[in-house]
Design a protein around this motif. Structure first.
Motif, PDB file in Angstrom:
ATOM      1  N   GLN A 256      38.428  30.081  41.847  1.00 49.18           N
ATOM      2  CA  GLN A 256      38.951  29.402  43.035  1.00 49.18           C
ATOM      3  C   GLN A 256      38.024  28.285  43.481  1.00 49.18           C
ATOM      4  O   GLN A 256      38.471  27.211  43.882  1.00 49.18           O
ATOM      5  CB  GLN A 256      39.121  30.402  44.176  1.00 49.18           C
ATOM      6  CG  GLN A 256      40.314  31.316  44.008  1.00 49.18           C
ATOM      7  CD  GLN A 256      40.408  32.325  45.132  1.00 49.18           C
ATOM      8  OE1 GLN A 256      39.397  32.796  45.630  1.00 49.18           O
ATOM      9  NE2 GLN A 256      41.628  32.664  45.530  1.00 49.18           N
TER      10      GLN A 256
ATOM     11  N   ARG B 117      36.474  34.536  42.273  1.00 56.84           N
ATOM     12  CA  ARG B 117      36.013  33.574  43.297  1.00 56.84           C
ATOM     13  C   ARG B 117      35.507  32.293  42.667  1.00 56.84           C
ATOM     14  O   ARG B 117      35.682  31.204  43.218  1.00 56.84           O
ATOM     15  CB  ARG B 117      34.913  34.208  44.134  1.00 56.84           C
ATOM     16  CG  ARG B 117      35.525  35.200  45.079  1.00 56.84           C
ATOM     17  CD  ARG B 117      34.570  35.785  46.044  1.00 56.84           C
ATOM     18  NE  ARG B 117      35.279  36.877  46.712  1.00 56.84           N
ATOM     19  CZ  ARG B 117      34.722  37.738  47.499  1.00 56.84           C
ATOM     20  NH1 ARG B 117      33.451  37.666  47.741  1.00 56.84           N
ATOM     21  NH2 ARG B 117      35.422  38.691  48.053  1.00 56.84           N
TER      22      ARG B 117
ATOM     23  N   GLU C 179      35.249  40.530  40.889  1.00 59.14           N
ATOM     24  CA  GLU C 179      35.515  39.680  42.056  1.00 59.14           C
ATOM     25  C   GLU C 179      34.828  38.322  41.948  1.00 59.14           C
ATOM     26  O   GLU C 179      35.399  37.300  42.310  1.00 59.14           O
ATOM     27  CB  GLU C 179      35.072  40.379  43.349  1.00 59.14           C
ATOM     28  CG  GLU C 179      35.958  41.527  43.767  1.00 59.14           C
ATOM     29  CD  GLU C 179      35.617  42.815  43.043  1.00 59.14           C
ATOM     30  OE1 GLU C 179      34.506  42.903  42.463  1.00 59.14           O
ATOM     31  OE2 GLU C 179      36.467  43.720  43.020  1.00 59.14           O
ATOM     32  N   SER C 180      33.596  38.333  41.455  1.00 56.11           N
ATOM     33  CA  SER C 180      32.847  37.062  41.407  1.00 56.11           C
ATOM     34  C   SER C 180      33.477  36.091  40.422  1.00 56.11           C
ATOM     35  O   SER C 180      33.430  34.874  40.627  1.00 56.11           O
ATOM     36  CB  SER C 180      31.386  37.314  41.046  1.00 56.11           C
ATOM     37  OG  SER C 180      31.275  37.911  39.785  1.00 56.11           O
TER      38      SER C 180
END
Length: 198
Positions: free
Chosen positions: A170, A167, A163-164
């Motif tokens: 983005q 992110r 997930e990191s």
């Protein structure tokens, strides 16, 4: 001859010449006299004096300055042989020991890659979420130097940096259009390796 030479008084340590002591009623050279109004030649006389404890409005940061990127952040510079590819694919391999990110064009030609070891992490710190964030930013900068704007993300593996890393892609300014999980799942094919004893 000896009588004619008089001792000069020692200079004062203030740095002021003799006779320059301030008198209570005397004004400084820049201050106007009480009877005269300040003219255009003396602009400092008309300016209001700042009040102690009150911060001037000019020194407060504006909204544009607050929203601007950090000065320490690395700027993205066009690569020497820039390919001007706007869309691509980001492949994230997040294992228990490491995180690797490679960004390609739609045909699979590599534009930028990075791993936790390349960024500077060693040992058990390579598997952390922070390391994955740094890895994704490093790979994204390389791809953005070739004109990358949109990416499709493909994530493989069970690591903590899944997930990191997305992110971070983005946050650096890439527009993520699709997120796919391409972790291989066996349909009872091969015999699994023996269980790890801790």
């Amino acid at each position: 001859m000896a009588e004619e030479i008089k001792k000069k008084p020692a200079p004062k340590r203030d740095g002021k010449p003799e006779g320059a002591e301030e008198k209570p009623g005397a004004k400084g050279p820049g201050e106007p006299k009480p009877g005269k109004k300040p003219g255009p030649a003396d602009p400092a006389a008309g300016a209001p004096k700042p009040v102690e404890g009150v911060v001037a409005a000019a020194s407060a940061p504006t909204a544009a300055e607050l929203l601007a990127e950090d000065a320490n952040a690395k700027k993205i510079v066009k690569a020497k042989g820039a390919k001007n590819i706007s869309t691509g694919v980001a492949n994230i391999l997040a294992t228990f020991n490491n995180t690797q990110v490679s960004i390609t064009d739609l045909h699979g030609n590599l534009l930028g890659w990075s791993s936790a070891g390349k960024v500077g992490f060693k040992g058990s710190r390579k598997s952390t979420a922070y390391a994955a964030q740094q890895v994704a930013q490093d790979a994204a900068r390389q791809a953005m130097a070739h004109g990358m704007r949109e990416i499709e993300v493909r994530v493989k593996g069970p690591g903590s940096g899944r997930e990191s890393a997305i992110r971070a892609l983005q946050a650096i300014g890439l527009e993520v259009t699709v997120i796919k999980d391409i972790t291989p799942v066996p349909h009872n094919g091969c015999r699994p390796r023996k269980k790890r004893r801790v």
